[in-house]
Design a protein around this motif. Structure first.
Motif, mmCIF file in Angstrom:
data_model
loop_
_atom_site.group_PDB
_atom_site.id
_atom_site.type_symbol
_atom_site.label_atom_id
_atom_site.label_comp_id
_atom_site.label_asym_id
_atom_site.label_seq_id
_atom_site.Cartn_x
_atom_site.Cartn_y
_atom_site.Cartn_z
ATOM 1 N N HIS A 93 0.851 -1.178 -0.033
ATOM 2 C CA HIS A 93 0.023 -0.001 -0.012
ATOM 3 C C HIS A 93 0.850 1.220 0.066
ATOM 4 O O HIS A 93 2.142 1.352 0.387
ATOM 5 C CB HIS A 93 -1.042 0.079 1.239
ATOM 6 C CG HIS A 93 -0.312 -0.132 2.587
ATOM 7 N ND1 HIS A 93 0.200 1.138 3.184
ATOM 8 C CD2 HIS A 93 -0.102 -1.084 3.416
ATOM 9 C CE1 HIS A 93 0.568 0.644 4.098
ATOM 10 N NE2 HIS A 93 0.715 -0.465 4.411
ATOM 11 N N MET A 123 -8.935 1.278 -1.628
ATOM 12 C CA MET A 123 -8.232 2.517 -1.233
ATOM 13 C C MET A 123 -8.923 2.727 0.196
ATOM 14 O O MET A 123 -9.888 2.322 0.443
ATOM 15 C CB MET A 123 -8.451 3.531 -2.030
ATOM 16 C CG MET A 123 -7.850 3.604 -3.294
ATOM 17 S SD MET A 123 -7.717 5.066 -4.179
ATOM 18 C CE MET A 123 -9.504 5.653 -4.324
ATOM 19 N N LEU A 222 -3.582 3.907 -2.066
ATOM 20 C CA LEU A 222 -3.944 2.806 -2.714
ATOM 21 C C LEU A 222 -3.186 1.461 -2.075
ATOM 22 O O LEU A 222 -2.240 1.572 -1.202
ATOM 23 C CB LEU A 222 -3.220 2.743 -4.212
ATOM 24 C CG LEU A 222 -3.500 3.945 -5.083
ATOM 25 C CD1 LEU A 222 -2.490 3.991 -6.113
ATOM 26 C CD2 LEU A 222 -4.920 3.607 -5.541
#
Length: 256
Positions: A93, A123, A222
């Motif tokens: 991430h 997300m 993300l």
């Protein structure tokens, strides 16, 4: 006289597309052509989430490792493996390294296959440590569970609806397991719109937005992962499928 009219309409369409391209700016681009993952942009989640979030909150079976994430032949590869009675996979991430508010997110990816697998492109709100889930907000660009072939989930989680959220769309694509496909989300102050291979599949836009149904006016980061089992992906897992790979060709994020 129809031909000039059609040409004029086409010209207007092309000009509008060019105008949109000019107003959008590429702010994040990963084509994975380097020799390894760029850790100036990506973090690893490791282990099984214990002691604070065992099974990562979903009774998942995998242990996340760095070794199950690799860059090969211009692609990011997240591999699910099994050794003895243990399952291994990967999760990365961009928290605190790349976060943004509003934009277009486009990911070209190839899905793994098999009962018990749960790959996702998603997300979370950057304030999750203080404003815990689901209040922080979650945007699921793509979720796939191997027990439901040919089906893609696009979903939103927030304080008004989470877990088995009503803010979700199941889209059937018979060839979705074959080759690479493009998953795109357009996120603005007005709506969050999801696309698969250029086809609009779901729009989320509450008539009256508040902190419960619209925690989406702040930075998000993300996440890419491949879970095994869990409340959504399992609970049963077919041990004969391993190893399996979730492969990402590129990720692009454009600002609005």
């Amino acid at each position: 006289m129809k031909t000039p009219i059609l040409l004029t309409a086409l010209l207007i369409l092309l000009l509008s597309c060019e105008t949109k391209k000019e107003t959008e700016k590429l702010i994040f681009h990963q084509d994975f052509n380097a020799q390894k993952l760029d850790t100036s942009l990506w973090n690893f989640d490791l282990g099984n989430g214990c002691p604070n979030l065992c099974g990562w909150g979903n009774n998942e079976r995998q242990l996340y490792t760095k070794e199950n994430v690799s860059v090969k032949d211009g692609k990011l590869v997240i591999k699910a493996t099994k050794q003895d009675s243990s399952y291994f996979s990967g999760k990365i991430h961009t928290k605190s390294k790349f976060e943004f508010t509003y934009g277009t997110i486009e990911v070209k990816a190839k899905l793994p296959q098999g009962h018990g697998l749960w790959p996702a492109i998603w997300m979370l709100g950057h304030d999750i440590d203080k404003n815990t889930w689901p209040a922080c907000g979650e945007i699921d660009i793509m979720e796939y569970v191997g027990k439901e072939p040919h089906t893609i989930y696009t979903s939103l989680h927030n304080s008004s609806s989470y877990g088995n959220t009503i803010n979700s769309k199941k889209t059937t694509k018979k060839n979705i397991e074959e080759g690479f496909h493009v998953y795109k989300t357009e996120w603005s102050k007005d709506a969050i719109v999801f696309y698969i291979d250029g086809e609009k599949v779901y729009t989320y836009s509450p008539n009256e937005k508040d902190e419960k149904n619209w925690p989406y006016d702040k930075p998000f980061y993300l996440i890419l992962n491949l879970a095994i089992g869990g409340n959504f992906g399992g609970p049963e897992v077919d041990d004969n499928i391993f190893p399996q790979e979730f492969i990402i060709d590129y990720i692009k994020v454009y600002s609005l």
